[in-house]
Design an enzyme around this catalytic site. Structure first.
Site, PDB file in Angstrom:
ATOM      1  N   ASP A 265      -1.118   1.616  -3.900  1.00 49.69           N
ATOM      2  CA  ASP A 265      -2.099   0.481  -4.597  1.00 49.69           C
ATOM      3  C   ASP A 265      -3.323   0.924  -4.879  1.00 49.69           C
ATOM      4  OD1 ASP A 265      -2.942   0.799  -1.977  1.00 49.69           O
ATOM      5  OD2 ASP A 265      -3.386  -1.316  -1.695  1.00 49.69           O
TER       6      ASP A 265
ATOM      7  N   SER B  86       0.737  -1.143  -0.001  1.00 51.73           N
ATOM      8  CA  SER B  86      -0.064  -0.097  -0.061  1.00 51.73           C
ATOM      9  C   SER B  86       1.126   1.007   0.006  1.00 51.73           C
ATOM     10  CB  SER B  86      -1.027  -0.085   1.190  1.00 51.73           C
ATOM     11  OG  SER B  86      -2.012   1.049   1.164  1.00 51.73           O
TER      12      SER B  86
ATOM     13  N   ASP C  46      -5.997   2.442  -3.165  1.00 55.92           N
ATOM     14  CA  ASP C  46      -7.262   2.224  -2.653  1.00 55.92           C
ATOM     15  C   ASP C  46      -7.319   3.586  -1.513  1.00 55.92           C
ATOM     16  OD1 ASP C  46      -5.185   2.011  -0.440  1.00 55.92           O
ATOM     17  OD2 ASP C  46      -5.907  -0.080   0.090  1.00 55.92           O
TER      18      ASP C  46
ATOM     19  N   ASP D 185      -2.643   6.748  -3.468  1.00 55.26           N
ATOM     20  CA  ASP D 185      -1.251   5.858  -2.895  1.00 55.26           C
ATOM     21  C   ASP D 185      -0.770   4.839  -3.811  1.00 55.26           C
ATOM     22  OD1 ASP D 185      -3.242   4.075  -2.567  1.00 55.26           O
ATOM     23  OD2 ASP D 185      -2.510   3.695  -0.492  1.00 55.26           O
TER      24      ASP D 185
END
Length: 445
Positions: free
Chosen positions: A243, A102, A245, A241
């Site tokens: 990833d 992430s 999400d 960000d």
């Protein structure tokens, strides 16, 4: 979560090359997950990743483990976490696996799983995988090994899905925006989504090299995009960000709009259009200003524990559709099954277009209260949260703030830290009170 040995609140995560994010463990994780999923009738899983250099290694290890368990694998390549959740559903795969840490630096990585319905695996399945991890690794007969195929059109499918969540009668024509992809998984997707809907897009951090993900860019580092929006005289900025999400935004003045302000804008517009189901779920860290602003609109508000997993649990429990963390995880079950930065941005842009107002104007209905966070490191045997003197200090501060603010103490999930948060209408006062509690926490040995 206390029963778990490997899985945290967001899958298995750690420093690359060190247990458990090592090739050997990840291959065994793939095998263990494959064995457990096969027992439930699973035939195929999808694997996607962000842009970390370690993704190549971990993807190969997972592929080997699943193949040894007799599970077929669809390889998606670099894809946002919510995109993998979506494609898991559309391909009718029994599980989707995300290789990502992430918003963390490139030297961290992690593995998390989505179920067939595009949501995180149930607790009982994760626990069953953990039990399987404690068994020796084997291999099915050669004729039953899983096959791997690369899905070439994954990005295009997800782009079309994102666009379908923006009203067809609206257009982003005439909106100039800066889009920061954090050199992460949305680099080849987000700019195309907004551009194809009519926006003029200025790209930031869309050249991943394996080590520059989240490095001074994206939703966790807002200085660059704030400056870029002002310098380019853009209408707004969108920061994702690594990833994809999380969403943070910037209005034309350079002001940063976090998850609290973004979900307020979405809730207001959903209420106006009749699409708001019930209320809004925030977390213990959500700004009190969000709670007060929603109360003015008679929109119910509830707080879950910190973590998008817990926001989702409370949404299901209450039968509501909209929830968010102030860090930028926004879940809108009217549109998708998990937190999705691009979809959340499109929800905010829908409000911009339908109300014919700027982002600056739409956020005026909510006043963020000063929120001071002090991190206190602790290494002693005693738990500061259970200490009588700390509890007495918290009660004293709460009494002083009655009706004007709140206090929250919690342990970090990743470091030996106590996070002391005090919120209220006066910045100097809450700073003084937060430091007052922090000093008491430091006394605990």
């Amino acid at each position: 979560m206390s029963k778990r040995k490997y899985f945290g609140t967001d899958g298995v995560r750690g420093l690359v090359g060190q247990y458990p994010i090592s090739p050997e463990f990840v291959m065994k994780l793939g095998y263990a997950a494959g064995k457990e999923l096969a027992a439930q009738g699973t035939k195929k899983v999808l694997i996607g990743k962000d842009t970390r250099i370690s993704g190549y290694m971990l993807e190969s290890a997972l592929e080997a483990g699943f193949s040894a368990a007799g599970i077929d694998i669809g390889l998606l390549g670099p894809m946002p976490t919510p995109g993998i959740a979506y494609l898991t559903k559309t391909f009718r795969a029994e599980a989707g696996i995300v290789i990502s840490a992430s918003h963390n630096p490139f030297y961290d990585n992690g593995i998390k799983f989505f179920s067939q319905d595009g949501q995180k695996l149930p607790d009982e399945v994760e626990l069953a995988i953990e039990a399987q991890l404690d068994q020796p690794m084997g291999c099915v007969e050669s004729a039953h090994l899983g096959k791997a195929t690369r899905i070439a059109d994954a990005a295009g499918r997800y782009i079309e899905f994102c666009k379908s969540n923006f009203p067809s009668q609206l257009s982003l024509q005439g909106i100039k925006m800066v889009v920061d992809c954090a050199n992460g998984a949305t680099y080849h997707i987000a700019p195309n989504v907004f551009r194809e809907l009519g926006a003029t897009v200025i790209e930031l951090a869309t050249s991943p090299n394996g080590t520059n993900i989240n490095d001074g860019c994206g939703a966790t580092s807002m200085d660059m995009i704030s400056k870029a929006v002002v310098e380019h005289e853009a209408d707004l900025g969108i920061a994702l960000d690594g990833d994809g999400d999380r969403l943070m935004m910037v209005d034309h003045t350079g002001h940063v709009i976090d998850g609290d302000e973004a979900v307020y804008i979405i809730a207001c517009n959903d209420l106006k259009s009749g699409n708001l189901s019930g209320g809004v779920v925030g977390t213990l860290m959500s700004n009190m200003g969000l709670e007060l602003a929603l109360a003015d609109l008679n929109i119910p508000f509830a707080r879950s524990n910190v973590g998008d997993r817990y926001v989702m649990e409370m949404l299901r429990e209450k039968g509501w559709n909209l929830g968010a963390e102030n860090s930028g995880h926004i879940i809108n079950l009217n549109h998708t099954s998990t937190g999705d930065g691009i979809i959340a941005a499109l929800n905010v842009l829908t409000a911009v277009c339908q109300n014919n107002k700027t982002l600056f104007e739409l956020r005026q209905g909510m006043t963020m209260l000063p929120q001071v966070l002090v991190n206190v490191r602790f290494t002693g045997e005693n738990d500061p949260l259970s200490d009588e003197n700390v509890q007495a200090e918290v009660e004293k501060v709460n009494a002083e703030l009655t009706g004007r603010g709140r206090v929250l103490l919690r342990k970090s999930g990743t470091e030996p830290l106590i996070r002391v948060m005090v919120e209220g209408s006066d910045k100097d006062e809450v700073t003084r009170l937060a430091n007052q509690i922090a000093e008491q926490v430091k006394q605990v040995k």
